[in-house]
Structures are given as C-alpha cells and as structure tokens.
Design a protein around this motif. Structure first.
Motif, PDB file in Angstrom:
ATOM      1  N   PHE A 197      22.880  89.333  53.600  1.00 47.63           N
ATOM      2  CA  PHE A 197      23.364  89.041  52.250  1.00 47.63           C
ATOM      3  C   PHE A 197      24.263  90.174  51.751  1.00 47.63           C
ATOM      4  O   PHE A 197      25.204  89.948  50.969  1.00 47.63           O
ATOM      5  CB  PHE A 197      22.183  88.843  51.289  1.00 47.63           C
ATOM      6  N   ASP A 198      23.976  91.417  52.180  1.00 42.64           N
ATOM      7  CA  ASP A 198      24.820  92.552  51.789  1.00 42.64           C
ATOM      8  C   ASP A 198      26.246  92.361  52.299  1.00 42.64           C
ATOM      9  O   ASP A 198      27.215  92.646  51.593  1.00 42.64           O
ATOM     10  CB  ASP A 198      24.238  93.859  52.339  1.00 42.64           C
ATOM     11  N   CYS A 201      28.019  89.860  50.163  1.00 44.91           N
ATOM     12  CA  CYS A 201      28.409  90.414  48.858  1.00 44.91           C
ATOM     13  C   CYS A 201      29.598  91.364  48.961  1.00 44.91           C
ATOM     14  O   CYS A 201      30.244  91.672  47.956  1.00 44.91           O
ATOM     15  CB  CYS A 201      27.214  91.129  48.217  1.00 44.91           C
ATOM     16  N   ARG A 211      27.550  87.626  45.217  1.00 40.95           N
ATOM     17  CA  ARG A 211      26.755  88.466  44.314  1.00 40.95           C
ATOM     18  C   ARG A 211      26.176  87.648  43.165  1.00 40.95           C
ATOM     19  O   ARG A 211      25.014  87.842  42.762  1.00 40.95           O
ATOM     20  CB  ARG A 211      27.615  89.615  43.774  1.00 40.95           C
ATOM     21  N   ARG A 214      23.280  85.666  44.531  1.00 40.33           N
ATOM     22  CA  ARG A 214      22.121  86.536  44.779  1.00 40.33           C
ATOM     23  C   ARG A 214      21.404  86.863  43.470  1.00 40.33           C
ATOM     24  O   ARG A 214      20.164  86.845  43.411  1.00 40.33           O
ATOM     25  CB  ARG A 214      22.589  87.827  45.457  1.00 40.33           C
ATOM     26  N   GLU A 215      22.166  87.158  42.424  1.00 39.03           N
ATOM     27  CA  GLU A 215      21.550  87.435  41.125  1.00 39.03           C
ATOM     28  C   GLU A 215      20.823  86.218  40.591  1.00 39.03           C
ATOM     29  O   GLU A 215      19.762  86.336  39.969  1.00 39.03           O
ATOM     30  CB  GLU A 215      22.626  87.900  40.126  1.00 39.03           C
ATOM     31  N   LYS A 218      17.488  86.072  42.295  1.00 35.85           N
ATOM     32  CA  LYS A 218      16.577  87.080  41.752  1.00 35.85           C
ATOM     33  C   LYS A 218      16.039  86.671  40.394  1.00 35.85           C
ATOM     34  O   LYS A 218      14.845  86.824  40.113  1.00 35.85           O
ATOM     35  CB  LYS A 218      17.298  88.437  41.645  1.00 35.85           C
ATOM     36  N   ASP A 224      11.485  87.718  48.391  1.00 38.86           N
ATOM     37  CA  ASP A 224      12.408  88.486  49.228  1.00 38.86           C
ATOM     38  C   ASP A 224      12.706  87.747  50.525  1.00 38.86           C
ATOM     39  O   ASP A 224      13.843  87.747  51.012  1.00 38.86           O
ATOM     40  CB  ASP A 224      11.809  89.862  49.546  1.00 38.86           C
ATOM     41  N   ILE A 227      15.252  85.079  49.919  1.00 38.91           N
ATOM     42  CA  ILE A 227      16.594  85.637  49.688  1.00 38.91           C
ATOM     43  C   ILE A 227      17.227  86.066  51.005  1.00 38.91           C
ATOM     44  O   ILE A 227      18.426  85.870  51.240  1.00 38.91           O
ATOM     45  CB  ILE A 227      16.524  86.805  48.689  1.00 38.91           C
ATOM     46  N   ARG A 228      16.417  86.660  51.905  1.00 40.45           N
ATOM     47  CA  ARG A 228      16.946  87.055  53.219  1.00 40.45           C
ATOM     48  C   ARG A 228      17.422  85.840  53.998  1.00 40.45           C
ATOM     49  O   ARG A 228      18.494  85.851  54.610  1.00 40.45           O
ATOM     50  CB  ARG A 228      15.867  87.793  54.025  1.00 40.45           C
ATOM     51  N   GLY A 231      20.634  84.518  52.529  1.00 37.49           N
ATOM     52  CA  GLY A 231      21.753  85.378  52.908  1.00 37.49           C
ATOM     53  C   GLY A 231      22.214  85.141  54.328  1.00 37.49           C
ATOM     54  O   GLY A 231      23.417  85.157  54.622  1.00 37.49           O
TER      55      GLY A 231
END
Length: 517
Positions: A197-198, A201, A211, A214-215, A218, A224, A227-228, A231
C-alpha cells in the motif's frame, strides 16, 4: 514577536556565563567577525529567515563561524517558544538550518543551556558507546526545538526524520525509544514494515487516490490485515493500468475488466492462482471502485463490472475455503510432540523464556496468536462465566480480538498453559514493567509478553523462529502448521470430546456455526 539581532555584548555573556568557556575573549574575538558579516548581509532576522534554511550562507573567519551566535540568538529571543503553528514552523526552520551546517559538534550545548539533564545525558551517552554520533545528533535536535526532552510533542519527534532523512541510526523511532526509556512516554518506537500500500500511495500518478482510499479504510476501523490485503490488490491493479498505458480508470469498459480478471488470476508464468486468491484480490478492487465511483474523476461514472464471472469466482473461492484444512497440522501426532519438546526445553535468554511460555499457552487454549501477544498482564486470566471452576484468557480491550469482541474469553484446558500464564504474571510483577501503549487496544498497560528492551513486546517473528528451532531440533523442520494449527487442533478436540458444537464455537470465539464448520 518583533525579531531583532541580539547585541554582541549579550552573546559574550552567554559564552562566559552559560557555556562557561575558558578563553572567552579569544573565542568571542574569533566569532565576532562572522557575526558582523551576518549583520551586514542580513540587517534583520526577517531578511535571513526569508532565505530557505538549506540555502542560507555560513559566514566564516578562519576556523570560526556564525553558528554559535545563531543558536544563542534563537535561545535568547525565545524564537521557538509557543504551541501555535508559527512556533512549530520556526522549530522546523531551525532544525533544518542546524542540520545543514555540515559536521558540527554541539553536544555540550544542551546540558549547559538547561535543555538536557545530566542524568539524561549520561543515559544517552551510554547508548552512544559505539560512537555513531547519536548524542550529537540528539543535541542538534534539542537545539532546533529549543525545549527539554520531556516537553517534546509528536510534531517535535517527527522532526528527527526531517533532520536526518532515512538515517537508520537517528530517527523518530530511535528518539521515541529514548523518551520511553527515560519515562517521558508510554509509547516506544516502532519499526513499521513497508507494505505494498505504501508503494501505491507513492505512485507518481495515482498516489493521491491511494492515500484517500487508505484513509477511508482507517476511518472505517478496518483491521490491519484487511488494509494490507487491500493494498496488495490495489498494487496489482495499478500495475495492470500502467501496462495498459491508462491515465486513470475512468474509461474502463466491460472488455477491460475481463482482461483485468484474467491478469489477476495468473502469475508471471501464466499459471492459474487459486480461486480464493483471485476472488480476494478482485473483491478488494471492486470495493475500491464502489468507494470512489461518482465522487472521483479517477473512476468511471458507471462501472461495467462482469458480475456473472465474478460471482462464479466467488462461489469457487467459498468452496475452496470450506474444503480446505484451515492451516491445520498435517500430522495429528505433531502438535503433542512439539508441546512436549517445548515444555522440556531450557530457554537460552529472556526472549526464549517468553517464546516457550507463548507456545505452552497456545497448545493449551484455542486463542488467536494476535490476541495472546497483545494481552494485558493484569487480570488476563479469570473464571469463565458459564463455568466458574474453569478459567479463561480475558481482555477488556475489544481491539485486540480479530472479531472485535469485547471481553473475549478463551478457556485454558491444560495445566501447562495455566502454569505459563501464572509464571508470566509473576515475572511481570517482579520486573515492575511500565505500561506501554497498545494501538489496537487504544490503551496503555503492562503486556503479558513484555520485554525490557527493543522490541519491547514479543513479536511473531520471534515466536516462529523459536518454533522452527524446536521443530528442527526434534527432526521435524519440514512440518506444516503453527499457532493457528493449535487453535484448530484444540477446537476439534473440544467438539469431539464434548459432542457439543456450541461449546466448540464458544471456545473458538466464532460468531456463527458456519465459521466453526
């Protein structure tokens, strides 16, 4: 605040009374010339501040420069004082300026200026025994922020990464560890592992939309793990868009999605992934489109998603899930064999002491590993509400449980696990650990698996390295099944021994019978 340059007479007093230098006249005379050059070039501090910090000239005369005066001026005028946006901007400015002055030794300044206690300095110097310059880097940071360590805010801590970008020896994580060790924080530094995911972004074209998504996840309190996975799926989708030369996803049509489905379902060698793997990735991509369609120009206004094909993949994925072994052990004798080997093992250090206790509890209770590793030490074991003579693992923090059940309880059905929990509680009490903040629980407490130094709390990498070591030692290094395998093993035995699937469901913490099956 009206900023003016402080008279040189005051600077001379600073050298004598604050820095307590031995040859004050000599030092003052050597620095005076560079400072006068500073005054001539920049008649007022505002002129000097108008130049970006990294571009400001350094004025020199032989071996002396204007740096000491600038530090004195910022300290004497209260340049960084305050909690408003302006003060934080000034701290950022001063940190950037000091960190771009080349190799300078300012380690004596913080203690003499009252920004660092002698006891704090001694603690940090001990950490700096291998001469990596930690103490001097922290000193530069202190002088940039112009406040004591105990007053550092999250914004001040973050300036460590501005000051030393990508520095593995001094960074925000390192500074958080120092603040935790000195008792100024309940949150030690954490090394955050980079995920796909990084990369999304940071994509040159679609980083902004990644981004935002992702927000959104969250804010939705997504786990978590979820989210991984999201991503990873988004990373595949972006890669597909790149390969097709798309500027965004706004023009995608039915045929494009069919091609995307085919791309997601195969590896680089053209081999088919499992329906479960393909279905999970497509699910996350679909949710990405559901989130953004109609509100972002990145997406089409109408998503012509191949629903029939997607439904078929989803059905196949469910069939794979229900027919799979669920990470269970492939040898029914291996769980007890490993338990006996772990129980008889003599740990070599404190980490192995905790690892041994972890596996004895895992082999005695159908608890999830993440729940156990995040468990609090105090009152983590209480009588079960429906069987007071028995005990179970308990936590008041819903965030550490995968299904987010509050007051989740898992029965301990073996005396080895009971003894392990009691041992860990006594160890925690004897060592008088300080509370550590847990993000999952959104609370601070002493952890059952707490360590005296980094990583502060036992982690998955350590427990699995220990498991592999024991398995290798008894000649079974190739065996399948680990923490989750014990969970399935115990739940299955509960169902067999009691003949009651409802008891097995309660022990597992499953919401329904389908999940148990």
């Amino acid at each position: 605040m009206t900023l003016e340059w402080t008279p040189l007479s005051e600077f001379r007093k600073f050298l004598k009374n604050t820095l307590r230098l031995n040859h004050v006249n000599q030092v003052f005379s050597s620095i005076k010339n560079p400072v006068l050059q500073l005054f001539t070039t920049f008649p007022a501090p505002d002129n000097w501040l108008a130049v970006p910090p990294e571009e400001r000239p350094t004025f020199r005369h032989r071996d002396s420069r204007d740096l000491w005066y600038v530090i004195f001026w910022a300290w004497h005028t209260g340049f960084c004082k305050g909690n408003d946006v302006v003060a934080q901007y000034r701290r950022n400015d001063l940190v950037c300026y000091l960190s771009t002055r080349g190799r300078v030794n300012l380690s004596d300044f913080p203690v003499k200026m009252g920004l660092l206690k002698n006891s704090e300095a001694e603690h940090i110097r001990k950490k700096d025994s291998n001469r990596i310059g930690l103490f001097n880097k922290l000193s530069i940071h202190l002088l940039g922020v112009m406040k004591p360590l105990g007053d550092f805010t999250e914004e001040d801590i973050a300036l460590a990464d501005v000051m030393r970008p990508n520095d593995k020896r001094y960074n925000a994580k390192c500074l958080k560890d120092i603040l935790f060790e000195l008792g100024y924080s309940d949150e030690p530094g954490r090394r955050r592992q980079r995920i796909l995911f990084d990369d999304c972004c940071e994509h040159p074209k679609w980083g902004d939309i990644a981004r935002e998504f992702r927000e959104h996840l969250k804010r939705s309190n997504s786990l978590d793990y979820y989210i991984r996975k999201a991503g990873s799926a988004l990373h595949k989708f972006f890669k597909w868009l790149d390969q097709h030369g798309e500027s965004d996803a706004s023009s995608l049509e039915y045929e494009d999605f069919l091609d995307l489905f085919d791309y997601i379902s195969k590896n680089n060698d053209g081999e088919e992934f499992s329906a479960k793997y393909t279905g999970n990735n497509l699910l996350h991509i679909k949710l990405f489109f559901d989130w953004g369609k109609g509100s972002h120009t990145f997406f089409p206004t109408y998503v012509d998603w191949p629903s029939d094909l997607y439904s078929g993949i989803h059905r196949e994925a469910q069939e794979e899930t229900y027919s799979g072994d669920g990470l269970a052990f492939d040898d029914p004798n291996f769980p007890m064999l490993m338990k006996e080997a772990i129980e008889n093992y003599h740990p070599e250090d404190d980490v192995e002491v905790l690892c041994r206790a972890f596996w004895l509890i895992i082999a005695s209770s159908p608890v999830r590993k993440t729940y156990l590793l995040n468990l609090q030490a105090e009152e983590c074991m209480l009588p079960l509400p429906n069987a007071p003579s028995a005990v179970g693992l308990y936590s008041p923090y819903s965030g550490i449980e995968k299904a987010k059940h509050r007051n989740g309880q898992f029965p301990i059905i073996d005396s080895a696990g009971l003894r392990a929990v009691e041992f860990l509680q006594k160890r925690s009490s004897d060592k008088a650990f300080r509370p550590i903040r847990n993000e999952r629980a959104d609370a601070s407490y002493v952890h059952l698996f707490q360590l005296e130094k980094y990583p502060w709390i036992l982690n998955e990498r350590q427990i699995y390295r220990f498991f592999d070591k024991i398995a290798e030692f008894i000649g079974h290094g190739d065996k399948k099944g680990k923490a989750h395998g014990y969970r399935h093993y115990l739940i299955t035995h509960i169902a067999i021994e009691t003949g009651n699937s409802e008891l097995a469901r309660l022990a597992a913490g499953h919401e329904n019978q389908t999940m148990l099956n």
